[in-house]
Design a protein around this motif. Sequence first.
Motif, PDB file in Angstrom:
ATOM      1  N   GLU A  39       0.812  -1.204   0.000  1.00  0.00           N
ATOM      2  CA  GLU A  39       0.000   0.000   0.000  1.00  0.00           C
ATOM      3  C   GLU A  39       0.854   1.266   0.000  1.00  0.00           C
ATOM      4  OE1 GLU A  39      -3.196   0.267  -0.193  1.00  0.00           O
ATOM      5  OE2 GLU A  39      -3.746  -1.836  -0.039  1.00  0.00           O
ATOM      6  N   ARG A  43       0.545   2.953  -4.107  1.00  0.00           N
ATOM      7  CA  ARG A  43       0.111   1.843  -4.937  1.00  0.00           C
ATOM      8  C   ARG A  43      -0.811   0.931  -4.150  1.00  0.00           C
ATOM      9  NH1 ARG A  43       5.567   2.366  -6.062  1.00  0.00           N
ATOM     10  NH2 ARG A  43       6.238   0.496  -4.964  1.00  0.00           N
ATOM     11  N   GLU A  44      -1.784   0.357  -4.817  1.00  0.00           N
ATOM     12  CA  GLU A  44      -2.799  -0.433  -4.140  1.00  0.00           C
ATOM     13  C   GLU A  44      -2.372  -1.872  -3.909  1.00  0.00           C
ATOM     14  OE1 GLU A  44      -6.683   0.009  -5.783  1.00  0.00           O
ATOM     15  OE2 GLU A  44      -6.293   2.059  -6.391  1.00  0.00           O
ATOM     16  N   HIS A  46      -2.774  -4.797  -5.634  1.00  0.00           N
ATOM     17  CA  HIS A  46      -3.714  -5.889  -5.865  1.00  0.00           C
ATOM     18  C   HIS A  46      -3.165  -6.963  -6.803  1.00  0.00           C
ATOM     19  CE1 HIS A  46      -6.546  -3.589  -3.705  1.00  0.00           C
ATOM     20  NE2 HIS A  46      -6.870  -2.758  -4.658  1.00  0.00           N
ATOM     21  N   GLU A  74      -0.428   0.815 -11.143  1.00  0.00           N
ATOM     22  CA  GLU A  74      -0.713   1.341  -9.808  1.00  0.00           C
ATOM     23  C   GLU A  74      -1.423   0.317  -8.929  1.00  0.00           C
ATOM     24  OE1 GLU A  74      -1.020   5.956 -11.386  1.00  0.00           O
ATOM     25  OE2 GLU A  74      -2.843   4.803 -10.965  1.00  0.00           O
ATOM     26  N   ARG A  75      -1.940  -0.720  -9.529  1.00  0.00           N
ATOM     27  CA  ARG A  75      -2.624  -1.774  -8.774  1.00  0.00           C
ATOM     28  C   ARG A  75      -1.781  -3.042  -8.662  1.00  0.00           C
ATOM     29  NH1 ARG A  75      -5.610   1.957 -10.436  1.00  0.00           N
ATOM     30  NH2 ARG A  75      -7.574   2.498  -9.366  1.00  0.00           N
ATOM     31  N   LEU A 296     -10.425  -5.043 -14.758  1.00  0.00           N
ATOM     32  CA  LEU A 296      -9.953  -5.360 -13.413  1.00  0.00           C
ATOM     33  C   LEU A 296     -10.846  -6.404 -12.748  1.00  0.00           C
ATOM     34  CD1 LEU A 296      -7.930  -4.736 -11.160  1.00  0.00           C
ATOM     35  CD2 LEU A 296      -9.476  -2.920 -10.377  1.00  0.00           C
TER      36      LEU A 296
END
Length: 301
Positions: A39, A43-44, A46, A74-75, A296
């Motif tokens: 995190e 950035r997430e 995932h 970013e994920r 996604l």
Amino acid sequence: MFFETHDGTRLFYEDYGHEDYGHEGYGHEGYGHEDNGREDNGREGHGHGETLVFVASAMLSTDMWEYQLPFFLERGYRCVAFDRRGHGRSDRPSDGYGIDSTADDLAALLEHLDLRDVTLIGHSLGGAEIARYLVRHGARRVARVAFVAAMLPFLTRTDDNPHGLPAEAVAASVARLRADRPRWLADQAQAFFATHLGNDVSPALVAHTMAQCLAAAPWATLQAQRAALETDHRAGLPEITVPVLVVHGAADFSAPVELTGRRTAAMVPGATYREYPTAGHGLYASHHAELNADLLAFIKG
């Protein structure tokens, strides 16, 4: 960065989110690598190192994915994209533009990077090349596939494909392209994004897209158009065994939805279908927020 494909042609590719990629930009900080998918740094996280491979449309290059690459990086996803032969920064050979050859180019990229369990995302001709890749090379390296405004299953009218485009219309379009390529593109620019339906696409974006298209080699453009319009994929689609997402615009002028998206979704076992009522062929830009969300959800599903 470059790799050498099946006939010695050098193709340009970008590999963002992998620790071995030292280019300035998204890839420099290791987006998508498991050790960097946290995190922190905004950035997430995932993606957990999963790899997405983007296959561009005819006439366009990796630059067409500017709304998708940052979103997925970013994920936490590794994102790979490449320029088709005759396009962008890749070599411009005189041959090798048939769908079998360009599908083998995709295979060479996956083998060069030894990619496995990838999600293949193809727009227009890129989707057709993915379909042919699965026929010729199988799904050993593939986890799932997304066909975005894909030129599938078969666009030209024949005796056993009565709903296709008349062969005379296809020939006339290719003739106009040969006669005046910039005018041919300009005549279709607004329809490409279905701006008549109120889609928020700036004149600058339209001009930018035209400039990308005109950067492709004229010979490659002609051959890509023929491959997109004249190749029959009907036998291969029912044999696809991986999960498939089909996304198409109801206002697609280049690949009319009743001939392409709806038929493709019906032919692929278990396909998930999304149709955008106001989208044209350029939905990767005009409807990028909706497309990214659908991609996604599909990847995470």
